[in-house]
Scaffold this active site. Structure first.
Site, short mmCIF file in Angstrom:
data_model
loop_
_atom_site.label_atom_id
_atom_site.label_comp_id
_atom_site.label_asym_id
_atom_site.label_seq_id
_atom_site.Cartn_x
_atom_site.Cartn_y
_atom_site.Cartn_z
N ASP A 1 0.87 -1.18 0.00
CA ASP A 1 0.00 0.00 0.00
C ASP A 1 0.91 1.24 0.00
OD1 ASP A 1 0.88 0.27 2.61
OD2 ASP A 1 -1.12 0.25 3.52
N CYS B 1 2.95 -3.27 4.13
CA CYS B 1 2.11 -2.12 4.50
C CYS B 1 2.82 -1.45 5.69
CB CYS B 1 0.68 -2.55 4.82
SG CYS B 1 0.47 -3.67 6.21
N THR C 1 2.49 -1.89 8.97
CA THR C 1 2.87 -2.86 10.01
C THR C 1 3.02 -4.29 9.50
OG1 THR C 1 0.55 -3.29 10.47
CG2 THR C 1 1.62 -1.58 11.80
N HIS D 1 5.20 -31.35 10.74
CA HIS D 1 4.64 -30.05 10.34
C HIS D 1 3.69 -30.19 9.15
CE1 HIS D 1 7.34 -28.31 13.19
NE2 HIS D 1 8.38 -28.89 12.59
C1 RB5 Z 1 -2.06 2.64 6.47
O1 RB5 Z 1 -2.04 3.86 7.17
C2 RB5 Z 1 -1.88 1.48 7.46
O2 RB5 Z 1 -3.05 1.31 8.20
C3 RB5 Z 1 -1.51 0.22 6.72
O3 RB5 Z 1 -0.36 0.44 5.98
C4 RB5 Z 1 -1.21 -1.02 7.55
O4 RB5 Z 1 -0.30 -0.72 8.56
C5 RB5 Z 1 -2.36 -1.79 8.03
O5 RB5 Z 1 -2.22 -2.85 8.63
#
Ligand code: RB5
Length: 166
Positions: free
Chosen positions: A22, A79, A81, A147
């Protein structure tokens, strides 16, 4: 390397990595793309490619479907996190996405869980750390054995839930 289709059947395929991000992750995604390309690894960039705000589930879905349909061997999503990407990608049948912040987690996610998508947090990891995680994740093979039984049970949950809800 070994891959697996939606049924978990093992297939032999040339390595190709699908990449997605993203707006929070696209710069790190581009660095990963360059890093993999420099190693001669084929990459498929599913976007996004600008800082314009987008919704991470759209890109998680693209990469997850590419991997589930075996149009790529593995997927890497970035993204802020890694959490939203992992949650979204895991909704696609056949995907085992792991959000990893350390090399150890990355190795275990391949060795024990046969993770086929790696989710990274660009707001958590320094680029050098992210590259180490990506490299170790790609190089680590699924251990099979006990596993395998556990991964088959994950697949059973998915199959039974799809049936239950249809
Ligand atoms: C975008 O601001 C943020 O919410 C996204 O990149 C991500 O961290 C979501 O899990």
């Amino acid at each position: 390397m070994r891959g697996a289709n939606r049924k978990g059947e093992v297939t032999i395929v040339a390595m190709k990595i699908a990449l997605g991000a993203d707006h929070a992750g696209f710069e790190l995604k581009d660095k990963i793309k360059q890093h993999l390309s420099e190693q001669g690894i084929e990459v498929q960039d599913e976007g996004t490619n600008t800082a314009d705000s987008v919704d991470y589930p759209d890109f998680a879905r693209k990469v997850a479907e590419t991997v589930a349909d075996q149009r790529a061997t593995l997927g890497v999503l970035v993204c802020g996190t890694g959490i939203g990407m992992a949650i979204s990608a895991n909704k696609v049948p056949g995907i085992r996405a792991a959000n990893c912040d350390t090399v150890f987690e990355a190795q275990m996610s391949r060795e024990h869980n046969d993770a086929n998508v790696l989710a990274l947090g660009a707001r958590i990891l320094k680029p050098e750390a992210a590259m180490e995680i990506v490299d170790s994740w790609i190089k680590t093979n699924f251990a099979g054995g006990r596993h395998q039984r556990r991964v088959e049970k994950i697949h059973e949950i998915e199959e039974q839930e799809v049936k239950r809800l249809s």
